[in-house]
Design an enzyme around this catalytic site. Structure first.
Site, PDB file in Angstrom:
ATOM      1  N   HIS A 187       0.884  -1.198   0.088  1.00  0.00           N
ATOM      2  CA  HIS A 187      -0.062   0.006   0.065  1.00  0.00           C
ATOM      3  C   HIS A 187       0.897   1.345   0.044  1.00  0.00           C
ATOM      4  CE1 HIS A 187      -4.246  -2.045   0.570  1.00  0.00           C
ATOM      5  NE2 HIS A 187      -3.206  -2.832   0.964  1.00  0.00           N
ATOM      6  N   ASP A 193       3.561   9.394  -0.930  1.00  0.00           N
ATOM      7  CA  ASP A 193       2.406   8.565  -0.344  1.00  0.00           C
ATOM      8  C   ASP A 193       2.047   7.401  -1.349  1.00  0.00           C
ATOM      9  OD1 ASP A 193       0.418   7.769   1.384  1.00  0.00           O
ATOM     10  OD2 ASP A 193      -0.621   9.799   1.465  1.00  0.00           O
TER      11      ASP A 193
END
Ligand code: F6P
Length: 485
Positions: free
Chosen positions: A157, A364
């Site tokens: 992720h 991110d």
């Protein structure tokens, strides 16, 4: 098929509980519907040397949730230690923050091995295992060591950084070799995929063709699966949530001023200091924007036992207070700063109330707040997303106002532009983003990955000689009874 999904953090199906973290919140609705067994940490630890892991099991939609008490002696070294003080900073390109001892590494490997043993009780001939995130890089290898031959997939992720950065992680080579026990390895973006393949080719000297790596485990497919949300469901939630008491109170308190919103875990990867500095700069350069626009920053405390997080919390609190002191008025607070979590429902209503969403991480994996902010908007009068070009979401949401989160002046100017953008342009940008969200939902992500995993394993089995021995990639060692590679 009997799907077993594994992640460190799991979520329970209670709509009104605060959600910590994108992964658990994103997985909940799809896992619930799929009938999968979702296995993760209970958040509790257990002493003792029992080899049979203790799991609390409850129903979750059509499937079940199994929460394990992790071993007390290794939990700190695993979670605060290796996972979040070595891997997390490296994965977010903060080599300066990497710190982990040999004991931390051993604990990380022990917890991976413990989870592998725990998973055996959920194994059936038709089981497919899907492991999530950096907490379990070596779990596939541990399962293979226990004789598991079923398909095992892995999805990361977070971002995957450049080779020189990952080389800063102690035992990087062993870990990445262990990852090749997975049949399918999924990343959020093409850049992440390429960085991983570059390491595998250059550092491990392995062959890569069309995203297929050949190691002594056989072949592993490396591919991109950008995670999505359920935009229409989130939009409905947002429309309903405007009458929620928290949301109505916020609206009433605004007295006609515009609102920008930021919602993040309190983490150094989220660029919070730069964001607050950008607002400070904006009000300094454009004093006319004082009083007419404020920022609601929700920064949910996270990993508080780790020094870097504690330091950030103090630094941020001081900065917010300085900026409020500098620009505030007796009846106007520039930044409303909250250190607590909110339920998805309330967040959906808060996003819809704000004219600007600021999502400006330094780095991110995807950032689902960006996607949720877009989905929550009123189609007739949508807000504007200001998005870091270093968030995975920027690859899809390219009609957001993209910013460099290191350029404070540039961010200040862009936030001011967002606050005054005319309706036609807002709608045009928003419609393009919403179309992208609808084209790649969380349901697509989930089924695309599981389908690809099943296909990959079938291909891998066909290519394997029938008598293949379990792979021996590196010499086994053992210390303190610990089993690791
Ligand atoms: O980005 C990886 C991730 O798993 C996110 O999905 C989530 O926001 C975060 O890390 C969870 O962190 P923790 O479980 O340490 O609170």
């Amino acid at each position: 098929m009997n799907l077993v999904v594994v992640s460190n953090r799991v979520a329970r199906g209670k709509a009104n509980e605060p959600m910590t973290g994108g992964l658990a919140a994103a997985l909940l609705p799809v896992v619930e519907k799929s009938g999968a067994i979702w296995v993760g940490s209970s958040g509790r630890v257990r002493d003792g040397a029992q080899r049979e892991p203790f799991a609390e099991i409850e129903a979750l939609g059509a499937g079940a949730l199994a929460m394990l008490d992790l071993p007390a002696a290794h939990y700190g070294g695993y979670y605060e230690g290796f996972a979040n003080s070595a891997l997390w900073p490296a994965l977010h390109s903060r080599t300066d923050l990497i710190s982990a001892s040999q004991e931390d590494y051993l604990s990380y490997r022990e917890v991976n091995a413990f989870m592998a043993r725990a998973l055996l009780r959920f194994r059936k001939p038709e089981t497919v295992f899907w492991i999530q995130d950096y907490h379990f890089l070596a779990l596939g290898a541990e399962l293979r060591d226990l004789g598991v031959t079923q398909p095992i997939g892995f999805f990361l992720h977070t971002p995957w950084p450049a080779r020189a950065v990952i080389e800063g992680v102690p035992h990087h080579r062993e870990l990445i070799e262990a990852m090749l026990a997975y049949d399918l390895i999924g990343f959020q973006t093409q850049d992440d995929c390429e960085s991983f393949l570059s390491y595998v080719q250059s550092n491990l000297g392995l062959d890569v063709h069309d995203g297929i790596v050949t190691s002594r485990y056989g072949t592993s497919r490396i591919a991109v699966f950008p995670i999505g949300i359920d935009p229409d469901n989130f939009a409905q939630q947002a429309a309903k949530a405007v009458s929620h008491p928290d949301v109505s109170r916020l609206r009433r308190s605004l007295n006609g001023e515009k609102l920008a919103i930021g919602v993040d875990r309190l983490d150094y990867s989220k660029g919070l200091i730069n964001r607050i500095n950008a607002f400070d700069r904006m009000w300094t350069l454009r004093p006319a924007l004082e009083r007419t626009a404020s920022l609601l920053q929700i920064a949910t405390p996270s990993r508080g036992a780790i020094e870097a997080y504690g330091n950030l919390q103090s630094e941020l609190a001081k900065l917010v207070s300085d900026v409020n002191g500098r620009h505030g008025e007796v009846d106007w607070t520039p930044i409303r700063y909250l250190n607590k979590g909110f339920s998805q429902t309330v967040l959906a209503g808060l996003y819809r109330t704000a004219q600007v969403g600021v999502v400006t991480p330094l780095h991110d994996g995807m950032n689902l707040v960006a996607k949720e902010y877009v989905a929550a908007q009123n189609p007739a009068d949508p807000g504007v997303l200001v998005l870091s070009k270093f968030a995975g979401a920027a690859k899809e949401l390219d009609t957001a106002l993209l910013v460099n989160p290191h350029d404070i002046d540039g961010m200040a100017r862009t936030i001011a532009t967002a606050l005054s953008m005319p309706l036609t342009e807002r709608r045009m940008r928003w419609e393009a983003m919403m179309a992208k969200l609808r084209a790649r939902t969380i349901q697509h992500w989930f089924s695309d990955f599981v389908d690809a995993l099943q296909e990959t394993r079938i291909g891998r089995r066909a290519a394997e000689p029938p008598t293949a021995e379990p792979p021996e990639l590196w010499p086994r060692r053992s210390a303190n009874g610990a089993r690791y590679h």
